[in-house]
Each structure stands twice: as C-alpha cells, then as structure tokens.
Design an enzyme around this catalytic site. Structure first.
Site, PDB file in Angstrom:
ATOM      1  N   LYS A   1       3.133  -0.808   2.819  1.00 41.67           N
ATOM      2  CA  LYS A   1       4.219  -0.280   1.978  1.00 41.67           C
ATOM      3  C   LYS A   1       4.600   1.114   2.481  1.00 41.67           C
ATOM      4  O   LYS A   1       3.708   1.911   2.817  1.00 41.67           O
ATOM      5  CB  LYS A   1       3.729  -0.236   0.521  1.00 41.67           C
ATOM      6  CG  LYS A   1       4.800   0.093  -0.507  1.00 41.67           C
ATOM      7  CD  LYS A   1       4.216  -0.031  -1.922  1.00 41.67           C
ATOM      8  CE  LYS A   1       5.210   0.317  -3.004  1.00 41.67           C
ATOM      9  NZ  LYS A   1       4.638   0.184  -4.359  1.00 41.67           N
TER      10      LYS A   1
ATOM     11  N   SER B   1       7.371  -2.523  -7.466  1.00 43.04           N
ATOM     12  CA  SER B   1       8.073  -1.867  -6.386  1.00 43.04           C
ATOM     13  C   SER B   1       7.643  -2.325  -4.985  1.00 43.04           C
ATOM     14  O   SER B   1       8.333  -2.023  -4.011  1.00 43.04           O
ATOM     15  CB  SER B   1       7.871  -0.355  -6.486  1.00 43.04           C
ATOM     16  OG  SER B   1       6.508  -0.017  -6.329  1.00 43.04           O
TER      17      SER B   1
ATOM     18  N   SER C   1       3.202  -2.583  -9.882  1.00 40.33           N
ATOM     19  CA  SER C   1       3.976  -2.728  -8.636  1.00 40.33           C
ATOM     20  C   SER C   1       3.321  -3.572  -7.560  1.00 40.33           C
ATOM     21  O   SER C   1       3.961  -3.878  -6.544  1.00 40.33           O
ATOM     22  CB  SER C   1       4.283  -1.348  -8.065  1.00 40.33           C
ATOM     23  OG  SER C   1       5.261  -0.721  -8.832  1.00 40.33           O
TER      24      SER C   1
END
Lengths: 92, 485
Positions: free
Chosen positions: B75, B150, B174
């Site tokens: 990420k 996310s 997330s």
C-alpha cells in the site's frame, strides 16, 4: 450545527481556505459527521477506570514469555535480518 | 493441497518450474495490461534486478527462504527508501522517503520482491478508494464497482493476480472491508502487534498494519514474520508473540462463538445468509453458537468519528509545504499564508473535511465531546472484555453489503463512513480481526465473514479462519498470473 462564522474559524485553525461555492457542501458534510459523533453526548458517562485503554493487555501480558514466533526457515537463505531495529532482549 | 500461494510460488521457484525473472516479468506484464488502476507506482527495474539475484542463488544451489523471490505489492502509505510514496495525494505526489518502514525493511530482508506501490484512498481516508488523487480502483469481480477502501489497490492487486500478497493498513476497517469486497483474506492484528514505523499515520491510536492474501495460511506466514517488538513504534508491544502458523490446524470442538445480532441491521439478505451458513458450519464441527444483542458495539462508529478525526487533524498538521511534500510556488504574504495555500491546493475534499471536523472536536468549547468519546471508548473495551469471558470469538459480516457501485455516497460522507460499521469496533478496542471469503451473492460478488477475538488471540483467529477455509475455500484470482504447481 456549524455556522459560517465558526466554519471560517475552523478553516483558519486548520490552515485551509475555500471558495464561497465550496463552503455550503463542506459545511453540510461536516454537520452530518458531527451530528453523528454527537451521539456519544447522549450516553451516560461510563464508570470504567481511565487506565483501561486500548493497550491495557500489553501491560498484563508483559511478563509472559511465548516461544519464538518467526520460524527459522522463513528467513533462512534470506538476507541478514539483524537490522538496526532489533533489540537484543526483545527480538524474536 | 495447500491453499498457500506463497508456498506454491516458493515450490515453483525451488523446483525450477519457473525462474524468478520469468515470474516477475509475468507479473509486470499483467500489471501493464490491467485496467484496474491498482498501482500508483510500478517498481519494474528494481523488481527485475532482485529477481535476477534470486535466480543466481537458485542456480548456485543455495537455499532460498520461503518468502525469497515472492512478488508482492505494498500500500502506498508505507515509506520505501528512494521509491515514491504518495499516499495517493497531490501533497506527496513527488515524495521519495529517505528511510524504509520497518514492515518493508523486514519483507526486503526476507527476500520479497516489490512489484509496486498500491493505490489507496487519499491518506487512507475513505471506504471506496474513490478519494485517491490517482483515480479510483476497480473491483476485479465487477469493474463497475469499487474495490473498497482504503486498501483498495492492495486488495485488487491480490484478487486479480497482480501480486502474490500485499500489505495494508487498517484504521477503521481499511484492510478487512476491501478484502471482503475483493474476495480475499484480510487480517488486522491486535493493536501494537506489528510495527507502524514508516507508515504515514492517519489516527495513531487506531492504526494497524496487516497482510492481504489469498489464503489464511499466507496471512499467518506474514503475520509471524512481521509481528515483533520494534522500539521505533512507541505503541508496538514488547510482549513475546505467540506463533500462529503452527496453530492453524488445531481442533475447534467446544469453541464458544458469539454472534452480535445488531451487527446485521442494515445487512443485505444474501450477506446475512452467507454469514449464518458459516456459523452453522462451525456448529457442525462442535462449536457452540449464541446470538446476542451487543448494544455497546453501536457506539463504536460515533466514537470513531470523534476520536479518529481528532487524531487525523493532528497528524495532518505535519503537511505544511515547508518540510517536505508539495509547496505552493506562487507569491504569498507570510508563513501562514504559504501553509494555507499549500494545504488548500494539495489536499482533496475528504481530507479537508476530516481535518475540519478534527479541528472542531479539538477546539475550545467542544472538548467535552472528545473527552466523552475517550471515556466511552473505555466502556466499549470493557464490554468486549466481558463478552470474551463468555465467548472465544465473535462472528459478523465484514461489510453489511457486497461491493457497491461508483458514486454510491456522492456528497454524503456519513453514508460512506457507515460502510465501515461492522469493521470499526475492532479498531476501537484494539482487537485482532480477520475477513475471510464465505461465499458470493447473486451478482457473483464476494462476501466476507469477520472473526474477532480478544487482544493477543491472533493465533486463535487464524486457527478458526483456517478451519473454515479448509472446507469452504472460495477465494478466486480473477485473471493475472495463475499457475499450477
């Protein structure tokens, strides 16, 4: 409900500025989140001790020693992992 | 047959069915072909270099580690030395960190090969990956729908065969919500189990790091690697960790499962049925199941809205256009003006709104709300502690619905926030929780079963999830790299 004057103060505090067109939409979005967050105000105060925080178990378990976590074969053949962030007494 | 993609890939490498360079090139070519927008930066050159080194070792007859040569994504809110780290924001569009996050450092030392940095909601603020400055991520199962957020890019990369695994962050779900939307395994560990050093923070009392994988076994391998005390993260716990990988096959007869019924309010019928069927599966194996009301859970989201945004406003104050990141390059009156112009241009709408709400909560006149939320957070933690004297684990959906379409909550931030209603409680109480695929709805969209346990019961969570997955494995890789070993 956040009024325009309060909104502008918050903008100054947050080091943010907006055009007049942007403000109503932002205020509306803020209101919905603040009103939802305000649900906590409707609840009675809890009598839970203040030391009951998110990491409380860390203290309770700090004396328990488990067997080592990382299997050797996970890293065998890999590059050396004795990096600067491993502390001798705590490394697994 | 093992469901572990890491072990399958490892076997393929050591048996020379595929060279590491072939494998990495294969992944890179699939990434180039993909239209999901899962990656912000692709690290092609360094990936190829690393692959050649692994091949040299194999050719020379040297032993390689299980994770050596395994292609991964990360990420894009983890700092990677010399590799662009954007947090999906204009603010950090051209930011190249001067140090590695602990997580990436360890993965590199284990020999993993970084294919690229995965897309996310801007500064991890969102539940659909639509707030990214670099555009939204499409769901591999249905490109007209979101990948969740996310960690949307990280999940989409794994679900679409563009990476063997990924690492995400979870502040209010997330990891687990997008994992559920993309039909993969997402694990949020106990708060403080994995170092967050080098993770660009969102809300520090909630932020956690965890794996995104095709199987529970892969998640367990990565957790065992990454969970250790790191003094560089002040809240990383010094307690000795329990290994999880050798607990995966433990029997669960006699396991006490609690199912909070209020978690299903607002759930669609197919999600409810899939989770209920999963619970029945455990019952057949000898677990006891009790449905009960857990009213304190409903407080988690309002508490999150207050505390999460207060911490966010505080953390985001570091982006001032002076030290690093975007800087306004036009004329300005004074330093305040420079900061204001920089932040107003470089932050997206959702980030600005969260900062404003955080400033509201922390400003004079509203501190009672903040203090009350802290107080009630303790009450929620205490309620969980009491429940875990009755139950070993709790089960609920990871999301009330399957993946929704783009613009689902346009102009309504609360509607989007409520997409995380099932996943936020674990962050409020610092609990370990996993989302494991438990079926598909009539649109062929994946559904995630969420399993929560008490703090430091990460091993039990993996065990319980693995027992389910063993008999009900339903994760699918949609396109991308697929091979039999």
């Amino acid at each position: 409900m956040v009024n325009r004057e309060e909104f502008l103060k918050l903008c100054k505090l947050s080091r943010l500025e907006f055009t007049d067109d942007e403000i109503p939409k932002l205020m509306e979005g803020m209101d919905s989140i603040i009103n939802f967050g305000n649900k906590v105000s409707e609840c009675k105060d809890s009598s839970i001790a203040t030391d009951c925080d998110v990491s409380f178990v860390h203290r309770e378990l700090s004396n328990i020693e488990y067997e080592k976590c990382i299997r050797d074969e996970l890293l065998s053949g890999g590059t050396n992992r004795d990096g600067f962030f491993f502390v001798k007494n705590h490394s697994n | 047959m093992s469901r572990s993609l890491i072990l399958k890939t490892h076997k393929a490498l050591v048996s020379k069915k595929v060279s590491c360079l072939e494998l990495v090139n294969w992944y890179l070519s699939e990434i180039k072909k993909s239209d999901l927008n899962a990656f912000i930066t692709v690290t092609e050159e360094s990936a190829i270099e690393s692959a050649k080194k692994v091949d040299d070792k194999i050719r020379n007859g040297e032993k390689i580690g299980i994770l050596e040569g395994i292609p991964m994504s990360l990420k894009d809110n983890f700092s990677t030395k010399g590799i662009r780290t954007t947090c999906a924001s204009k603010m950090l569009e051209n930011y190249y960190p001067v140090y590695d996050s602990t997580v990436y450092d360890v993965l590199k030392k284990a020999g993993c090969i970084l294919l690229g940095k995965a897309n996310l909601d801007e500064f991890a603020m969102g539940s659909s990956n639509e707030t990214s400055y670099f555009g939204p991520v499409k769901n591999p199962h249905d490109k007209t729908r979101v990948a969740g957020g996310s960690s949307g890019g990280a999940c989409a990369s794994v679900a679409s065969g563009l990476a063997t695994f990924s690492i995400g962050s979870d502040t209010g779900g997330s990891i687990r919500q997008p994992a559920s939307f993309c039909g993969i395994v997402g694990f949020k560990p106990t708060y403080g189990a994995i170092s967050r050093y080098g993770l660009i923070p969102l809300a520090s009392s909630l932020d956690c790091v965890g794996p995104l994988t095709i199987s529970v076994e892969d998640a367990s391998i990565l957790f065992d690697l990454l969970s250790f005390y790191d003094p560089k993260d002040e809240r990383c716990s010094p307690i000795k960790r329990k290994p999880t990988l050798n607990c995966l096959e433990n029997e669960i007869k006699g396991l006490k499962i609690g199912v909070p019924t209020n978690c299903f309010y607002g759930s669609d019928e197919e999600t409810y049925n899939a989770v209920e069927n999963a619970v029945k599966f455990y019952e057949k194996l000898g677990a006891s199941v009790s449905f009960f009301e857990f009213p304190e859970l409903d407080l988690s989201m309002p508490i999150y809205c207050v505390l999460g945004r207060a911490e966010t406003a505080s953390n985001m104050s570091r982006f001032d256009g002076i030290r690093y990141g975007y800087k306004y390059d036009g004329p300005y009156k004074d330093i305040d003006d420079l900061m204001t112009r920089t932040r107003s241009i470089a932050f997206g709408e959702e980030v600005k709104r969260r900062i404003l709400v955080g400033s509201y909560v922390l400003s004079a006149g509203h501190k009672a709300l903040y203090k009350k939320s802290l107080n009630l957070r303790n009450m929620v933690i205490d309620s969980f502690n009491k429940r875990f004297t009755e139950f070993d684990v709790l089960m609920m959906p990871a999301s009330p619905t399957t993946a929704f379409g783009f613009n689902y909550a346009e102009g309504d931030p609360l509607k989007m926030q409520l997409a995380d209603i099932c996943v936020v409680p674990a962050n409020i109480a610092g609990l370990p929780a996993i989302s494991v695929p438990c079926g598909y709805d009539s649109n062929n969209l994946p559904i995630g079963l969420q399993i929560l346990g008490k703090q430091w019961s990460d091993d039990l969570i993996f065990n319980v999830a693995n027992v389910y997955e063993k008999e009900n494995f339903c994760a699918k890789i949609i396109g991308g790299v697929q091979y039999e070993v």
